[in-house]
Design a protein around this motif. Structure first.
Motif, PDB file in Angstrom:
ATOM      1  N   LEU A 183       0.601  -5.710 -10.332  1.00  0.00           N
ATOM      2  CA  LEU A 183      -0.604  -5.066 -10.876  1.00  0.00           C
ATOM      3  C   LEU A 183      -1.288  -5.974 -11.890  1.00  0.00           C
ATOM      4  O   LEU A 183      -0.635  -6.684 -12.641  1.00  0.00           O
ATOM      5  CB  LEU A 183      -0.228  -3.738 -11.551  1.00  0.00           C
ATOM      6  CG  LEU A 183       0.323  -2.644 -10.636  1.00  0.00           C
ATOM      7  CD1 LEU A 183       0.722  -1.430 -11.440  1.00  0.00           C
ATOM      8  CD2 LEU A 183      -0.675  -2.273  -9.560  1.00  0.00           C
ATOM      9  N   SER A 231       1.207   6.334  -7.209  1.00  0.00           N
ATOM     10  CA  SER A 231       0.167   7.253  -7.675  1.00  0.00           C
ATOM     11  C   SER A 231       0.625   8.706  -7.521  1.00  0.00           C
ATOM     12  O   SER A 231       0.162   9.573  -8.239  1.00  0.00           O
ATOM     13  CB  SER A 231      -1.163   6.993  -6.974  1.00  0.00           C
ATOM     14  OG  SER A 231      -1.065   7.319  -5.623  1.00  0.00           O
ATOM     15  N   LYS A 278       1.753   1.753  -3.496  1.00  0.00           N
ATOM     16  CA  LYS A 278       0.607   2.244  -4.236  1.00  0.00           C
ATOM     17  C   LYS A 278       0.562   3.768  -4.155  1.00  0.00           C
ATOM     18  O   LYS A 278       0.389   4.451  -5.160  1.00  0.00           O
ATOM     19  CB  LYS A 278      -0.662   1.640  -3.647  1.00  0.00           C
ATOM     20  CG  LYS A 278      -1.860   1.849  -4.506  1.00  0.00           C
ATOM     21  CD  LYS A 278      -3.058   1.146  -3.913  1.00  0.00           C
ATOM     22  CE  LYS A 278      -4.244   1.379  -4.826  1.00  0.00           C
ATOM     23  NZ  LYS A 278      -5.467   0.825  -4.290  1.00  0.00           N
ATOM     24  N   SER A 295       0.826  -1.197   0.000  1.00  0.00           N
ATOM     25  CA  SER A 295       0.000   0.000   0.000  1.00  0.00           C
ATOM     26  C   SER A 295       0.864   1.251   0.000  1.00  0.00           C
ATOM     27  O   SER A 295       0.490   2.271  -0.553  1.00  0.00           O
ATOM     28  CB  SER A 295      -0.942  -0.009   1.197  1.00  0.00           C
ATOM     29  OG  SER A 295      -0.193  -0.096   2.377  1.00  0.00           O
ATOM     30  N   TYR A 340       6.320  -3.918  -7.231  1.00  0.00           N
ATOM     31  CA  TYR A 340       4.913  -3.512  -7.124  1.00  0.00           C
ATOM     32  C   TYR A 340       4.240  -3.562  -8.496  1.00  0.00           C
ATOM     33  O   TYR A 340       3.117  -4.053  -8.621  1.00  0.00           O
ATOM     34  CB  TYR A 340       4.823  -2.110  -6.521  1.00  0.00           C
ATOM     35  CG  TYR A 340       3.436  -1.530  -6.568  1.00  0.00           C
ATOM     36  CD1 TYR A 340       2.426  -2.042  -5.753  1.00  0.00           C
ATOM     37  CD2 TYR A 340       3.112  -0.496  -7.447  1.00  0.00           C
ATOM     38  CE1 TYR A 340       1.143  -1.548  -5.807  1.00  0.00           C
ATOM     39  CE2 TYR A 340       1.839   0.008  -7.510  1.00  0.00           C
ATOM     40  CZ  TYR A 340       0.858  -0.513  -6.687  1.00  0.00           C
ATOM     41  OH  TYR A 340      -0.420  -0.011  -6.747  1.00  0.00           O
TER      42      TYR A 340
END
Ligand code: HEC
Length: 131
Positions: free
Chosen positions: A130, A68, A64, A61, A126
């Motif tokens: 996805l 982003s 993430k 997370s 990461y």
């Protein structure tokens, strides 16, 4: 029944009830205080557990958020591609080494290098997760 006894009863019973009630409220208050302390102790534990599990899973997370913040401007909020190509596809089609290489050196003229700021391997891992 003589008058003084009656008087005592009339005045005494409500007074005794009042005292009992008062004590009850105080006891209840103490118990409730205990309970909320217990509850907040449990909350603490929960938080520690979630923190531990997010580090254990490689900070998924955290990555993430990082991606982003640093990549979504060009690759789209959902990372499905915008100005730059889809990172979901890139994660599927490129190897971890290739991803690290792109992050370190950039690609073409528009994919800047060094954006992962030392976290290339983590970001690449990461991207591989996805779907
Ligand atoms: C300034 C806009 C911009 C930002 C910010 C950006 N990229 Fe890119 N990226 C691009 C462009 C444009 C390309 C296509 C380059 C080419 O193929 O010539 C690209 C290509 C890539 C590729 C190769 C995709 C493929 O299919 O070949 C990867 C992987 C990638 N970016 C990852 C990232 C990651 C991870 C971040 C965040 C750390 C990031 N990019 C941030 C613009 C950006």
């Amino acid at each position: 029944m003589n008058k003084t006894l009656r008087g005592l009863l009339v005045a005494g019973v409500p007074a005794a009830l009042g005292i009992l009630f008062g004590v009850g409220v105080i006891m209840y208050g103490i118990q409730a205080g205990h309970k909320s302390e217990e509850a907040s102790a449990k909350e603490d534990q929960k938080q520690k557990q979630t923190q531990a599990s997010s580090t254990a899973s490689g900070g998924g997370s955290e990555m993430k958020g990082f991606v982003s913040q640093n990549c979504a401007t060009c690759h789209g909020q959902d990372l499905k591609g915008a100005f730059g190509p889809s990172l979901i596809k890139a994660g599927q089609s490129l190897s971890e080494e290739e991803l690290v290489n792109i992050l370190k050196n950039g690609k073409g003229s528009s994919m800047p290098k060094g954006l992962a700021s030392g976290k290339e391997a983590e970001v690449a891992k990461y991207l591989k997760t996805l779907k």
